[in-house]
Enzyme design. Structure first.
Site, PDB file in Angstrom:
ATOM      1  N   LYS A   1     -10.554  11.403  12.037  1.00  0.00           N
ATOM      2  CA  LYS A   1      -9.857  10.168  12.441  1.00  0.00           C
ATOM      3  C   LYS A   1      -9.565  10.223  13.928  1.00  0.00           C
ATOM      4  O   LYS A   1      -9.069  11.249  14.422  1.00  0.00           O
ATOM      5  CB  LYS A   1      -8.514  10.037  11.713  1.00  0.00           C
ATOM      6  CG  LYS A   1      -8.626   9.893  10.215  1.00  0.00           C
ATOM      7  CD  LYS A   1      -7.279   9.805   9.524  1.00  0.00           C
ATOM      8  CE  LYS A   1      -7.542   9.699   8.034  1.00  0.00           C
ATOM      9  NZ  LYS A   1      -6.356   9.771   7.206  1.00  0.00           N
TER      10      LYS A   1
ATOM     11  N   LYS B   1      -4.440   6.740  -4.228  1.00  0.00           N
ATOM     12  CA  LYS B   1      -3.329   7.413  -3.567  1.00  0.00           C
ATOM     13  C   LYS B   1      -2.381   7.931  -4.646  1.00  0.00           C
ATOM     14  O   LYS B   1      -1.928   7.162  -5.518  1.00  0.00           O
ATOM     15  CB  LYS B   1      -2.591   6.444  -2.642  1.00  0.00           C
ATOM     16  CG  LYS B   1      -3.473   5.809  -1.576  1.00  0.00           C
ATOM     17  CD  LYS B   1      -4.088   6.805  -0.627  1.00  0.00           C
ATOM     18  CE  LYS B   1      -3.187   7.062   0.544  1.00  0.00           C
ATOM     19  NZ  LYS B   1      -3.898   7.867   1.587  1.00  0.00           N
TER      20      LYS B   1
ATOM     21  N   ASP C   1      -6.984  16.701   5.588  1.00  0.00           N
ATOM     22  CA  ASP C   1      -6.769  15.503   6.396  1.00  0.00           C
ATOM     23  C   ASP C   1      -5.647  15.800   7.396  1.00  0.00           C
ATOM     24  O   ASP C   1      -5.916  16.260   8.515  1.00  0.00           O
ATOM     25  CB  ASP C   1      -6.452  14.300   5.496  1.00  0.00           C
ATOM     26  CG  ASP C   1      -6.312  13.007   6.284  1.00  0.00           C
ATOM     27  OD1 ASP C   1      -6.644  13.018   7.480  1.00  0.00           O
ATOM     28  OD2 ASP C   1      -5.853  11.982   5.736  1.00  0.00           O
TER      29      ASP C   1
ATOM     30  N   GLU D   1      -7.874  15.242  -1.782  1.00  0.00           N
ATOM     31  CA  GLU D   1      -7.548  15.226  -0.346  1.00  0.00           C
ATOM     32  C   GLU D   1      -6.113  15.682  -0.110  1.00  0.00           C
ATOM     33  O   GLU D   1      -5.174  15.152  -0.720  1.00  0.00           O
ATOM     34  CB  GLU D   1      -7.758  13.795   0.164  1.00  0.00           C
ATOM     35  CG  GLU D   1      -7.422  13.602   1.633  1.00  0.00           C
ATOM     36  CD  GLU D   1      -7.800  12.203   2.121  1.00  0.00           C
ATOM     37  OE1 GLU D   1      -8.514  11.477   1.395  1.00  0.00           O
ATOM     38  OE2 GLU D   1      -7.380  11.835   3.232  1.00  0.00           O
TER      39      GLU D   1
ATOM     40  N   GLU E   1     -14.191   5.518   4.963  1.00  0.00           N
ATOM     41  CA  GLU E   1     -13.264   4.696   4.165  1.00  0.00           C
ATOM     42  C   GLU E   1     -12.705   3.550   5.003  1.00  0.00           C
ATOM     43  O   GLU E   1     -11.541   3.201   4.842  1.00  0.00           O
ATOM     44  CB  GLU E   1     -12.140   5.578   3.631  1.00  0.00           C
ATOM     45  CG  GLU E   1     -11.372   6.258   4.744  1.00  0.00           C
ATOM     46  CD  GLU E   1     -10.181   7.087   4.292  1.00  0.00           C
ATOM     47  OE1 GLU E   1     -10.122   7.501   3.127  1.00  0.00           O
ATOM     48  OE2 GLU E   1      -9.297   7.317   5.135  1.00  0.00           O
TER      49      GLU E   1
ATOM     50  N   ASP F   1      -6.091  11.147  -3.102  1.00  0.00           N
ATOM     51  CA  ASP F   1      -5.429  11.565  -1.859  1.00  0.00           C
ATOM     52  C   ASP F   1      -3.946  11.750  -2.159  1.00  0.00           C
ATOM     53  O   ASP F   1      -3.230  10.785  -2.438  1.00  0.00           O
ATOM     54  CB  ASP F   1      -5.626  10.516  -0.754  1.00  0.00           C
ATOM     55  CG  ASP F   1      -5.110  11.017   0.592  1.00  0.00           C
ATOM     56  OD1 ASP F   1      -4.597  12.152   0.647  1.00  0.00           O
ATOM     57  OD2 ASP F   1      -5.240  10.271   1.589  1.00  0.00           O
TER      58      ASP F   1
ATOM     59  N   LYS G   1     -10.766   5.601  -3.582  1.00  0.00           N
ATOM     60  CA  LYS G   1      -9.790   6.658  -3.308  1.00  0.00           C
ATOM     61  C   LYS G   1      -8.468   6.190  -3.911  1.00  0.00           C
ATOM     62  O   LYS G   1      -8.056   5.045  -3.689  1.00  0.00           O
ATOM     63  CB  LYS G   1      -9.691   6.817  -1.799  1.00  0.00           C
ATOM     64  CG  LYS G   1      -8.491   7.517  -1.250  1.00  0.00           C
ATOM     65  CD  LYS G   1      -8.840   8.043   0.137  1.00  0.00           C
ATOM     66  CE  LYS G   1      -7.637   8.156   1.035  1.00  0.00           C
ATOM     67  NZ  LYS G   1      -7.985   8.806   2.317  1.00  0.00           N
TER      68      LYS G   1
ATOM     69  N   HIS H   1       0.873  -1.179   0.000  1.00  0.00           N
ATOM     70  CA  HIS H   1       0.000   0.000   0.000  1.00  0.00           C
ATOM     71  C   HIS H   1       0.908   1.226   0.000  1.00  0.00           C
ATOM     72  O   HIS H   1       1.669   1.453   0.942  1.00  0.00           O
ATOM     73  CB  HIS H   1      -0.877  -0.038   1.261  1.00  0.00           C
ATOM     74  CG  HIS H   1      -2.074   0.846   1.195  1.00  0.00           C
ATOM     75  ND1 HIS H   1      -3.226   0.501   0.523  1.00  0.00           N
ATOM     76  CD2 HIS H   1      -2.303   2.081   1.713  1.00  0.00           C
ATOM     77  CE1 HIS H   1      -4.116   1.468   0.634  1.00  0.00           C
ATOM     78  NE2 HIS H   1      -3.578   2.445   1.342  1.00  0.00           N
TER      79      HIS H   1
HETATM   80  C1  MUC Z   1      -4.833   8.894   4.606  1.00  0.00           C
HETATM   81  O1  MUC Z   1      -4.035   9.779   4.422  1.00  0.00           O
HETATM   82  O2  MUC Z   1      -6.008   9.145   4.343  1.00  0.00           O
HETATM   83  C2  MUC Z   1      -6.324   6.206   4.560  1.00  0.00           C
HETATM   84  C3  MUC Z   1      -6.571   5.444   3.492  1.00  0.00           C
HETATM   85  C4  MUC Z   1      -5.364   5.220   2.871  1.00  0.00           C
HETATM   86  O3  MUC Z   1      -5.154   4.589   1.864  1.00  0.00           O
HETATM   87  O4  MUC Z   1      -4.379   5.874   3.537  1.00  0.00           O
HETATM   88  C5  MUC Z   1      -4.919   6.349   4.733  1.00  0.00           C
HETATM   89  C6  MUC Z   1      -4.368   7.617   5.218  1.00  0.00           C
HETATM   90 MG    MG Z   2      -5.519  11.211   3.680  1.00  0.00          MG
END
Ligand code: MUC
Ligand code: MG
Length: 389
Positions: free
Chosen positions: A288, A184, A264, A239, A342, A213, A182, A37
């Site tokens: 969170k 990354k 975030d 994000e 999420e 994100d 989502k 990840h």
């Molecule tokens: C984040 O920054 O949101 C949440 C889902 C993901 O893939 O990373 C986290 C952290």
């Molecule tokens: Mg994030």
């Protein structure tokens, strides 16, 4: 499930006596993920958690979880620091305190240590769990009551290999678990990121919701240059593109972006939320427990954001079902949760840490209905995943 320790004629002094914290134990767990990840500044193949076990004087135990992502990379707390600060400073402050007084316990923790919000949130969740089990009530009932019993849920695509990501997304849609995604970004150069997004947009069913994100990975100049490309791809949310402290930059971008921006890493405390909303540094806020420090603080941050006109998004840090259950419980009590949540974490682990996992059904995660957090750590897996050195 523990049987209720109280009868209806019990009085508050009994509850105070019965729920005094007798002992607290912490364990570090390293749980493999099903795939790598990737984030802008780290990549994980294992999730690291601290599990906290709180025992009350009545013998009832409760559990909470603090998750991290890539050591002290996503925020400043690592599992090693969380365990050390709980064992040395935070747990001693709670011993003997009534677990039924959650907000008073938060004050004790704040007096014992600055910030350390992930560590504090694990203790708060464990108290909530033990209190719910004592009273035979779900955590939601102790947080003001649920206004929803299921939450629309988002999956994160983050291997960086677009062919794998398309397959992963299609399998989640086919299983009717997730149809909102989502992505990354920020770990590759921007043109590569955009080619990946274009491919996903082309391959996923028409209208599939895509959120990006960037985890603080782009500069304001990058965003100004590439926002039109993101708009052309019809993203629904961007994000935290900029560094956490750059609320002013986020506000300037929010003025020109047709896609809503979400804060975030930029918002931990209620004061951060107030500044973010007042400056217009994004119209959505990700909530969170690891940022806000307790279920009560999360509700306060949510209140500030809503008062400032922001919409709420239920964020995660790839928690197992234990940490996710605490989030889902408090999210269920928020008056509005426009973007759902999420909490896909339990399904990215090779094995969950709890006996029964959270249930995903028709693109929603169900809010556990059992006493406390409604999930219990699995003893065998805890033993296998626990760090011994
Ligand atoms: C984040 O920054 O949101 C949440 C889902 C993901 O893939 O990373 C986290 C952290
Ligand atoms: Mg994030």
């Amino acid at each position: 499930m523990a049987s209720p320790a109280h009868t209806p004629h019990d009085t508050a002094p009994d509850l105070i006596r019965d729920t005094r914290v007798r002992d607290i134990q912490t364990t570090i767990l390293d749980v493999p993920t099903t795939r790598r990840h990737k984030l802008s500044n780290t990549a994980v193949t294992h999730q690291n958690y601290v599990h906290v076990r709180v025992r009350f004087e009545n013998g009832v135990v409760g559990y909470g979880e603090a998750a991290t992502l890539g050591g002290p990379r996503w925020s400043e707390e690592s599992v090693e620091a969380i365990k050390a600060n709980i064992d040395t400073y935070l747990a001693p402050a709670l011993i003997g305190a009534p677990g039924c007084q959650l907000e008073a316990a938060n004050l004790l923790l704040d007096a014992a240590a600055k910030r350390n919000t992930a560590a504090k949130s694990a203790l708060n969740a464990a108290l909530l769990d033990a209190l719910g089990r004592t009273l035979d009530l779900p955590a939601t009932a102790l947080l003001g009551g649920a206004v929803r019993d299921r939450i629309s849920v988002i999956w994160a695509l983050a291997s960086g290999d677009v062919i794998q990501e398309v397959e992963e997304a299609k399998s989640k849609i086919a299983a009717r678990q997730f149809n909102r995604f989502k992505i990354k970004l920020g770990f590759a150069d921007i043109r590569t990121d955009l080619r990946r997004l274009e491919r996903l947009r082309a391959e996923l069913p028409e209208g599939t919701e895509i959120i990006a994100d960037i985890n603080q990975g782009w500069s304001e100049a990058d965003c100004r240059k590439w926002l039109p490309a993101l708009e052309a791809l019809d993203l629904s949310l961007i994000e935290q593109p900029l560094e956490a402290g750059n609320l002013a930059g986020m506000a300037r971008l929010a003025k020109i972006s047709r896609i809503p921006l979400m804060l975030d890493e930029g918002v931990f405390s209620p004061q951060d939320a107030l500044h973010g909303a007042a400056m217009g540094a994004g119209s959505v806020l990700s909530l969170k427990l690891c940022k806000h420090g307790s279920t009560q603080a999360l509700q306060r941050v949510a209140g500030v954001a809503l008062a400032g006109g922001q919409e709420l998004y239920g964020g995660c840090l790839l928690e197992s079902s234990l940490g996710a259950a605490a989030h889902v419980a408090v999210f269920a009590t928020l008056p509005s949760l426009t973007w759902g949540c999420e909490h896909f974490g339990p399904l990215i682990l090779s094995e969950d840490t709890t006996q029964d996992s959270l249930v995903y059904e028709d693109f929603h995660v169900l809010v556990p209905q059992g006493p406390g957090l409604g999930v219990v750590p699995d003893a065998d897996r805890t033993m296998r995943f626990q760090r011994t050195e």
